[in-house]
Design a protein around this motif. Structure first.
Motif, PDB file in Angstrom:
ATOM      1  N   VAL A  40     -35.652  21.055   7.713  1.00 51.97           N
ATOM      2  CA  VAL A  40     -36.913  21.522   8.298  1.00 51.97           C
ATOM      3  C   VAL A  40     -37.920  20.391   8.153  1.00 51.97           C
ATOM      4  CG1 VAL A  40     -38.722  23.268   8.281  1.00 51.97           C
ATOM      5  CG2 VAL A  40     -36.370  23.894   7.661  1.00 51.97           C
ATOM      6  N   GLY A  42     -41.676  18.854   9.118  1.00 51.08           N
ATOM      7  CA  GLY A  42     -43.034  18.993   9.638  1.00 51.08           C
ATOM      8  C   GLY A  42     -43.420  17.724  10.370  1.00 51.08           C
ATOM      9  N   LYS A  69     -34.936  21.602  12.398  1.00 54.73           N
ATOM     10  CA  LYS A  69     -36.027  22.463  12.847  1.00 54.73           C
ATOM     11  C   LYS A  69     -37.328  21.693  12.705  1.00 54.73           C
ATOM     12  CE  LYS A  69     -38.478  26.808  11.929  1.00 54.73           C
ATOM     13  NZ  LYS A  69     -38.529  28.033  11.095  1.00 54.73           N
ATOM     14  N   VAL A  71     -41.453  21.598  12.872  1.00 53.50           N
ATOM     15  CA  VAL A  71     -42.648  22.429  12.741  1.00 53.50           C
ATOM     16  C   VAL A  71     -43.860  21.527  12.952  1.00 53.50           C
ATOM     17  CG1 VAL A  71     -43.971  23.960  11.251  1.00 53.50           C
ATOM     18  CG2 VAL A  71     -41.470  23.910  11.079  1.00 53.50           C
ATOM     19  N   LEU A  78     -49.216  21.630   6.948  1.00 58.64           N
ATOM     20  CA  LEU A  78     -47.870  21.182   6.597  1.00 58.64           C
ATOM     21  C   LEU A  78     -47.715  20.823   5.125  1.00 58.64           C
ATOM     22  CD1 LEU A  78     -47.027  18.997   9.732  1.00 58.64           C
ATOM     23  CD2 LEU A  78     -46.295  21.342   9.231  1.00 58.64           C
ATOM     24  N   VAL A  87     -40.907  23.532   4.022  1.00 57.09           N
ATOM     25  CA  VAL A  87     -40.639  22.332   4.815  1.00 57.09           C
ATOM     26  C   VAL A  87     -40.009  21.295   3.891  1.00 57.09           C
ATOM     27  CG1 VAL A  87     -41.727  20.405   6.053  1.00 57.09           C
ATOM     28  CG2 VAL A  87     -42.459  22.754   6.502  1.00 57.09           C
TER      29      VAL A  87
END
Length: 267
Positions: A40, A42, A69, A71, A78, A87
């Protein structure tokens, strides 16, 4: 009920522990199913439009089963997500003075800030437009809580002016690009963000030297966290892509650049 400072500390560590347990369970499931893991990430404006897509194209070839992923947001959103474990990494322009107690930062490359407009904008033919001319147009600015916005506000003050009469605050390059292409609005952003669109002729660089120091673009991670193989692999890809970035790719004022090809996988 409202938690005390002791309760807030316990909640913060509890969220991190729960996130790590969840990530561990996800990693075990990925290994069981033969997947390449999950990361994940950011992303800030300085990385979202050009740098990260190149990293992802690289990973399509190197780690085709890795799930990433993204974001998108500002540091104000973040960094708390990074500290809580929601994250794994944050990639973008590094914050200068905040979020450092629990966060480790690594500089990947330095980024110049430029002024951008649509191709054919009235200002693209002016050698060095002054602030009076610039303020006749509407602007797209970073949100007030960002480092770049604070630096830009200071530039306007130093030049003897105030804020533009009409502005849109946005960190979404997709929205910013649509606004620029369809109007005479101006925007200030890191130079590599609009590089592809300047290369194709959709956007142009305005010949206004933005007096904001060249700033570092990098990756932020939790100091106390041990990196999973998936996160470590993504971090290695970030470093390799950053090593290939060269100032020769920066667009000249009023001109264009030839977009560097992205790595593509064979069918």
């Amino acid at each position: 009920m409202v938690p005390t400072v002791f309760g807030q500390a316990l909640i913060r560590h509890g969220k991190l522990n729960l996130a790590q347990i969840s990530h561990a369970a996800q990693e075990l499931d990925d290994l069981k199913e033969g997947n390449g893991g999950r990361v994940v990430v950011g992303t800030l404006l300085a990385a979202s439009a050009d740098f990260l897509p190149r990293v992802l194209h690289r990973l399509v070839v190197e780690k085709p089963s890795l799930v990433v992923k993204l974001v998108e947001g500002t540091n104000e959103v973040l960094m708390p997500a990074l500290r809580s474990g929601d994250v794994d990494l944050v990639v973008g322009r590094l914050p200068m003075h905040r979020h450092r107690a629990e966060i480790e930062q690594e500089r990947l490359f330095d980024e110049k800030v430029i002024c951008v407009s649509r191709a054919g904008h009235p200002l693209t033919g002016i050698e060095a437009p002054d602030l009076t001319v610039l303020m006749r147009f509407s602007w797209i600015l970073p949100p007030a809580e960002t480092t770049l916005r604070r630096q830009l506000d200071q530039v306007f003050v130093d030049l003897g002016g105030g804020a533009p009469a009409y502005t849109v605050e946005s960190v979404s390059y997709l929205a910013n690009r649509g606004l620029l292409v369809g109007s005479d609005m101006l925007a200030v952003m890191p130079a590599h963000v609009p590089r592809h669109d300047i290369g194709t002729g959709a956007l142009a660089r305005v010949n206004w030297q933005v007096s904001i120091p060249i700033g570092p673009v990098g990756v932020s991670m939790r100091r106390s966290a041990s990196l999973s193989p998936s996160v470590a692999g993504f971090l290695a890809a970030l470093r390799r892509e950053a090593a290939e970035i060269s100032t020769r790719d920066l667009p000249a004022p009023g001109g264009s650049v030839t977009p560097a090809p992205m790595t593509q996988s064979m069918p």
